[in-house]
Structure formats: C-alpha cells, structure tokens
Write an enzyme that holds these catalytic residues in place. Structure first.
Site, short mmCIF file in Angstrom:
data_model
loop_
_atom_site.label_atom_id
_atom_site.label_comp_id
_atom_site.label_asym_id
_atom_site.label_seq_id
_atom_site.Cartn_x
_atom_site.Cartn_y
_atom_site.Cartn_z
N ASP A 74 -3.11 -1.05 5.82
CA ASP A 74 -2.79 -1.28 4.40
C ASP A 74 -2.90 0.02 3.62
OD1 ASP A 74 -2.11 -2.70 2.15
OD2 ASP A 74 -4.11 -3.54 1.83
N ASN A 80 5.67 -10.38 3.80
CA ASN A 80 6.40 -9.13 3.49
C ASN A 80 7.90 -9.35 3.27
OD1 ASN A 80 4.34 -6.95 5.58
ND2 ASN A 80 4.15 -7.44 3.42
C1 FPP Z 1 0.94 -2.02 4.09
O1 FPP Z 1 1.10 -1.07 3.08
C2 FPP Z 1 1.77 -1.76 5.21
C3 FPP Z 1 2.87 -2.50 5.56
C4 FPP Z 1 3.35 -3.65 4.79
C5 FPP Z 1 3.66 -2.19 6.73
C6 FPP Z 1 2.99 -1.42 7.82
C7 FPP Z 1 3.97 -0.47 8.36
C8 FPP Z 1 3.72 0.76 8.84
C9 FPP Z 1 2.36 1.28 9.01
C10 FPP Z 1 4.79 1.70 9.22
C11 FPP Z 1 5.69 1.27 10.30
C12 FPP Z 1 5.06 0.56 11.44
C13 FPP Z 1 5.27 0.85 12.72
C14 FPP Z 1 4.67 0.01 13.77
C15 FPP Z 1 6.08 1.99 13.13
P1 FPP Z 1 1.51 -1.58 1.65
O2 FPP Z 1 2.93 -1.26 1.45
O3 FPP Z 1 1.14 -3.01 1.46
O4 FPP Z 1 0.60 -0.68 0.75
P2 FPP Z 1 0.07 -1.01 -0.71
O5 FPP Z 1 -0.82 -2.22 -0.58
O6 FPP Z 1 -0.68 0.23 -1.07
O7 FPP Z 1 1.27 -1.23 -1.56
#
Ligand code: FPP
Length: 242
Positions: free
Chosen positions: A18, A66
C-alpha cells in the site's frame, strides 16, 4: 544477512502493498508513476525472498475493490502487470520460481491474462519458491466462491454436510494446497486487513510499517523478518516460557 535465523524463517509471507498513490502525490507526480516504482519494489522483494529462502510469497497486487478506480489507473496497472510478468520470466526460470495467481482472474483484460497464464505455464515445474499474485482478489468473494463449490458438490450428492471440515474449506479456497501465511506485512501505516486472505490469516503474525510501498526495500523487509523471528507463536496455547 546479519541475524536472520534460517531455521526460523516464515515459510509463507503475504504482503499488502500500500502507498503507491501517496508516494506519487508527495512528489507531485501521477499515481501511475507510484505504481511503476512499486513494481521495482516487487522485484527487489521477490529477489530477497528467494535469496533468504522464503518458499511462498503472496502479494496483493489488485483487489476486487480496485475495479472502482479510474479507467486510466486500471489500464495502467494491467499494462504494468503484463510487462512485469513478461520481463521477470527469465529470472524466474533461472531461480526456480513458480508464478501463481489467485482471485477472479477471469475478470482481467485478455492480454494481461494471456501474459499471466503464459508465465504460469512456463514456470509450472519450478520448485524453489512460489510467487502468488492476488489479482481481482477479495477474501469475502473467495469464501463465497468456496461456499458455492461445496454447495454444488452437496447438491450433486458428492458430499454430505457432515463431511465439511476445516481442511475441506481450506481446499475449496483459491489458496488450496498453499500453507497459511506465517507473516503478513502491510506498508503505509494503515492497520486494516482490507479483505485479504481472511480465512487464511487466523494465526498469522502481522507487521505494519509506515513506509510507503515504493520506499520499502530489502533492508526493511529483513527487519520485518527479524521482528517475526523474535515473536513467540502460540497458536492459542499457553506460553512455553510460563
Ligand atoms: C496500493 O497503492 C497498491 C495497489 C492498488 C496496487 C499494487 C501494485 C503494485 C505494487 C505495482 C504492480 C504490481 C506488480 C505485481 C508488478 P495505492 O494506490 O492504494 O496507494 P494509496 O493508498 O497511497 O493511494
């Protein structure tokens, strides 16, 4: 790897990655850049897991929730995922890593699915480590799907209600055949489970760090494992120290 005890390694580490969006916001750049940097962290954590001998690594890469994000962000994440699995194939083959996916994978775009299934197939005989990506994954949806599977078997007469056991439930989840996680790490400081592996984490040790996922690296990962090794797991029994 100072201080890590190879005999007390968590067999299965699960991670709620996250903070990509916040990482980008802090720098005044697009959220997608945060996800791109997050993918670099994924690479580093997979490599470190393999290096120290963690056998199962499960990453929450895209939740059922998501899908509510903007079309642009979803498309960017799907493209990133496709590129990631393709670019990692060679290293996975060299290092004996098998790719696995859990969730409602059928909902992913065709090209992402194709790339994913291709790497899953090509790495299927690898034995040293399993990297599981949770995609279009929700813990409640997983339990719901398991109920349906069990219900259908009862309807068909293959199974009686009395045959339902904890083992049968485990075997009906997307994670059938996988051990339950020993350690769950969540980055970016939130103290929530967010619908991740609800049934499987009954006795899992939880490690929360305020570090945002793109800034989480090898050093902090090893620190989380050390923290795990210093805990005493009792699974509901009394302490051996008492
Ligand atoms: C949370 O950050 C992360 C995600 C929703 C997606 C996770 C994806 C990756 C780490 C990159 C791609 C994955 C792979 C396996 C190559 P957020 O967007 O919710 O962050 P925030 O809470 O700060 O907005």
């Amino acid at each position: 790897m100072p201080n890590i005890d190879p005999k007390k390694l968590p067999k299965h580490v699960a991670i709620i990655m996250d903070g990509n969006g916040r990482w980008a916001k802090k720098r005044g750049i697009n959220r997608v850049r945060g996800h791109q940097k997050g993918a670099d962290t994924v690479r580093e954590i997979v490599r470190t897991s393999r290096e120290i001998g963690v056998k199962w690594l499960t990453l929450y890469a895209f939740s059922e929730e998501n899908w509510k994000r903007s079309k642009i962000e979803i498309q960017a994440l799907m493209k990133l995922l496709k590129r990631f699995v393709k670019s990692e194939l060679e290293e996975m083959l060299e290092n004996g890593i098998r790719l696995n996916a859990i969730g409602r994978i059928e909902k992913l775009p065709e090209d992402t699915k194709k790339a994913l299934f291709d790497v899953i197939e090509k790495t299927s005989t690898n034995k040293d480590m399993v990297l599981t990506l949770a995609l279009s994954y929700g813990g409640r949806q997983e339990i719901f799907d398991a109920f349906k599977k069990i219900g259908t078997r009862i309807e068909k007469g293959d199974l009686k209600a009395d045959d339902i056991s904890e083992q049968l439930i485990s075997n009906s989840l997307y994670t059938a055949g996988m051990p339950d996680p020993d350690l769950l790490i969540r980055t970016s400081g939130e103290s929530r489970i967010s619908n991740f592996l609800l049934y499987q984490i009954a006795y899992t040790e939880i490690h929360i760090t305020s570090t945002l996922w793109p800034d989480f690296g090898k050093e902090e990962y090893l620190a989380a494992i050390l923290d795990f090794q210093e805990r005493e797991r009792r699974f509901g029994a009394t302490s051996s120290r008492e």
